[in-house]
Design an enzyme around this catalytic site. Structure first.
Site, PDB file in Angstrom:
ATOM      1  N   GLU A 179      11.011   6.553 -22.909  1.00 26.08           N
ATOM      2  CA  GLU A 179      10.715   7.695 -22.032  1.00 26.08           C
ATOM      3  C   GLU A 179      11.996   8.480 -21.723  1.00 26.08           C
ATOM      4  O   GLU A 179      12.007   9.718 -21.780  1.00 26.08           O
ATOM      5  CB  GLU A 179      10.070   7.178 -20.750  1.00 26.08           C
TER       6      GLU A 179
ATOM      7  N   SER B 297       2.201   1.738 -16.259  1.00 24.19           N
ATOM      8  CA  SER B 297       2.765   3.051 -16.550  1.00 24.19           C
ATOM      9  C   SER B 297       1.712   4.141 -16.413  1.00 24.19           C
ATOM     10  O   SER B 297       0.549   3.939 -16.738  1.00 24.19           O
ATOM     11  CB  SER B 297       3.350   3.091 -17.967  1.00 24.19           C
TER      12      SER B 297
ATOM     13  N   LEU C   8       0.806  -1.213   0.000  1.00 32.45           N
ATOM     14  CA  LEU C   8       0.000   0.000   0.000  1.00 32.45           C
ATOM     15  C   LEU C   8       0.846   1.274   0.000  1.00 32.45           C
ATOM     16  O   LEU C   8       0.621   2.188   0.794  1.00 32.45           O
ATOM     17  CB  LEU C   8      -0.965  -0.009   1.192  1.00 32.45           C
TER      18      LEU C   8
ATOM     19  N   HIS D 256       9.486   0.733 -23.059  1.00 34.17           N
ATOM     20  CA  HIS D 256       8.704   1.958 -22.843  1.00 34.17           C
ATOM     21  C   HIS D 256       9.497   2.950 -22.002  1.00 34.17           C
ATOM     22  O   HIS D 256       9.608   4.133 -22.332  1.00 34.17           O
ATOM     23  CB  HIS D 256       7.377   1.617 -22.153  1.00 34.17           C
ATOM     24  N   ASN D 257      10.074   2.468 -20.908  1.00 31.62           N
ATOM     25  CA  ASN D 257      10.828   3.359 -20.026  1.00 31.62           C
ATOM     26  C   ASN D 257      12.085   3.894 -20.716  1.00 31.62           C
ATOM     27  O   ASN D 257      12.467   5.043 -20.510  1.00 31.62           O
ATOM     28  CB  ASN D 257      11.211   2.633 -18.737  1.00 31.62           C
TER      29      ASN D 257
ATOM     30  N   ARG E 253      22.275  11.512 -18.342  1.00 31.39           N
ATOM     31  CA  ARG E 253      21.935  11.591 -16.914  1.00 31.39           C
ATOM     32  C   ARG E 253      23.182  11.328 -16.065  1.00 31.39           C
ATOM     33  O   ARG E 253      23.388  11.979 -15.037  1.00 31.39           O
ATOM     34  CB  ARG E 253      20.829  10.586 -16.571  1.00 31.39           C
TER      35      ARG E 253
ATOM     36  N   ASN F   4      -0.472  -5.365   3.729  1.00 30.97           N
ATOM     37  CA  ASN F   4       0.775  -4.619   3.688  1.00 30.97           C
ATOM     38  C   ASN F   4       1.735  -5.213   4.715  1.00 30.97           C
ATOM     39  O   ASN F   4       1.316  -5.868   5.680  1.00 30.97           O
ATOM     40  CB  ASN F   4       0.525  -3.135   3.975  1.00 30.97           C
TER      41      ASN F   4
ATOM     42  N   LYS G  70       7.513  -3.054 -21.112  1.00 29.65           N
ATOM     43  CA  LYS G  70       7.519  -1.928 -20.177  1.00 29.65           C
ATOM     44  C   LYS G  70       8.927  -1.337 -20.062  1.00 29.65           C
ATOM     45  O   LYS G  70       9.095  -0.111 -19.971  1.00 29.65           O
ATOM     46  CB  LYS G  70       7.027  -2.384 -18.807  1.00 29.65           C
TER      47      LYS G  70
END
Length: 483
Positions: free
Chosen positions: A191, A129, A11, A187-188, A288, A33, A184
């Protein structure tokens, strides 16, 4: 006892928002959790009065789920996922489904799928995402894993995910074992590339053209009404308008040191493993890394001082050239990303629907943009398309954009403005569209010092030759292989 449709463990922000999303779409959700206090606080707070069942143990969670049990893990990637799987398996029955919605590495998902299936259970690794807002209002979901699990989770996933204008869900089955997390990851990586390209466009306009934040706001507002229309262009527009409580612009007070979580790096490593050029995303990752060397950069800037001269050209025309350059470079980023997915699909025997992937990215996710419609159309025209640049739309578009692209890269180089992603995109385009590269010399060098052999233009492919370059090296050649 009331049975929940699905359970969720973890959570934190993403987990909480996914629970609220599922509940708002008519599902009863059981939650658990690591710390029970978090469960109680959620049930008494955001989850109060809703179809959410708080559980204080895994035994309690699994007992209140309808069959087949579906348990969504929104926990930290890595060993924590393996530990949770081992704790859950003894509590589950054959056919129950464990879903990992974290940013797990696709190789881990391949391994976990085989492991969970060996225990008679099913496993899904899904990309999620869209950040916290997407989790709450509709993310892009990219599920892969055990194909038998899809029909059970499909009603949940396709109801809670983002939708495109005609109501089509931004979620469909991606492929076997690690395919969902691989898509995914790509995708990142894209990005990373999109963000770096936008930053380089900003740097050109701010440092070279001397544009103000107000002017940049207007430019990005206009760009968002063109082919560049996207979530990232939209939020960049808003960033330039944001002021703090002193009245100053927030953007001007942010330290130029970028963080990263590792998925861009993973994409680059996967490209190296598959022997697929992913130069733009690689440069975005390294940019970066370079930004993180702040103290060294300050020292180097003092040692090598340079200041772009005052701009004397047509600002409006050059801003348009930058816009066209940004679009051209963006096309290259996606072309490289899709080439990587095709290479991985061949290696891992995944049946990827490339147009469907574009549709999954069309809404909910960080790279959502109108541009993805063009990719979907390209793969609708030719599902076997090797590279986006070979599609008629992209071929014509790039041809039209090349003059501005070259102008911007040349101007940046002449004025000392770093554009690593934009320039690497142009270099890739030039290399990809060159029928004869200087790799013949490279092969000669390899054969000279290591007898690695070479192929000849006047003989069939697959025949290898060695030259005794020095006259005393002999005729023995090394074994031919490529990593």
């Amino acid at each position: 006892m009331e049975k929940a449709d699905i359970g969720l463990i973890g959570l934190a922000v993403m987990g909480e928002n996914l629970v609220m999303n599922m509940e708002s779409h008519g599902f009863t959700v059981a939650v658990c959790n690591r710390t029970s206090e978090k469960v109680d606080a959620f049930i008494q707070g955001r989850g109060s009065g809703k179809r959410i069942i708080g559980c204080h143990s895994l035994e309690e969670l699994t007992a209140c789920l309808s069959y087949p049990r579906k348990i969504f893990l929104m926990i930290k990637a890595g060993q924590a996922v393996d530990d949770m799987i081992d704790r859950l398996l003894p509590l589950l029955e054959d056919g129950d489904i464990i879903i990992d919605g974290g940013n797990s590495h696709f190789q881990d998902t391949i391994r976990r799928t085989a492991y969970v299936e060996s225990k008679g259970k099913l496993y899904i690794g899904t990309g999620v995402s869209g950040g916290e807002e997407g989790a709450l209002k509709g993310p892009s979901l990219m599920p892969g894993g055990s194909p038998e699990a899809w029909e059970s989770v499909k009603p949940v996933f396709q109801r809670i995910c983002a939708k495109v204008e005609d109501g089509t869900p931004c979620c469909d089955w991606v492929g076997e074992n690690g395919a969902g997390h691989f898509v995914k990851m790509v995708h990142n990586g894209i990005e990373y590339g999109d963000m770096q390209l936008i930053c380089e466009a900003y740097h050109l306009m701010q440092a070279l053209l001397g544009l103000t934040n107000d002017q940049l706001y207007q430019i990005f507002r206009h760009w968002n009404e063109t082919e560049l229309n996207s979530y990232l262009i939209e939020i960049t527009r808003d960033i330039f308008a944001c002021r703090d409580d002193t009245g100053g612009y927030v953007i001007d007070k942010i330290l130029d040191v970028a963080g990263q979580k590792g998925t861009g790096k993973w994409t680059g490593i996967a490209a190296l493993d598959e022997g697929t050029p992913l130069t733009l995303i690689g440069e975005a990752v390294f940019a970066r890394c370079l930004s993180f060397m702040k103290e060294e950069r300050v020292q180097a800037a003092a040692a090598f001082p340079h200041q772009p001269p005052a701009w004397t050209g047509d600002r409006e025309a050059f801003v348009e050239a930058i816009r066209q350059t940004l679009y051209a470079s963006k096309i290259i980023s996606y072309a490289q990303g899709y080439s990587l997915m095709r290479a991985a699909a061949r290696y891992y025997s995944w049946n990827l629907n490339y147009g469907g992937v574009a549709l999954m990215w069309r809404g909910g996710c960080i790279i959502r943009s109108i541009f993805l419609d063009k990719i979907k159309e390209a793969y609708d025209r030719n599902p076997s398309l090797n590279n986006l640049l070979l599609d008629p739309y992209f071929q014509k578009t790039i041809t039209d954009l090349v003059p501005s692209w070259r102008q911007v890269v040349a101007t940046a180089v002449q004025n000392g403005i770093p554009v690593p992603a934009i320039s690497s995109a142009l270099s890739y385009f030039d290399g990809y569209t060159t029928s004869r590269l200087p790799a013949n010399l490279l092969q000669a060098q390899r054969d000279y010092f290591g007898a690695h052999t070479y192929e000849r233009v006047d003989r069939p492919r697959g025949e290898f030759f060695h030259t005794n370059w020095t006259g005393h090296g002999g005729s023995t050649a090394a074994t031919t292989y490529n990593v």
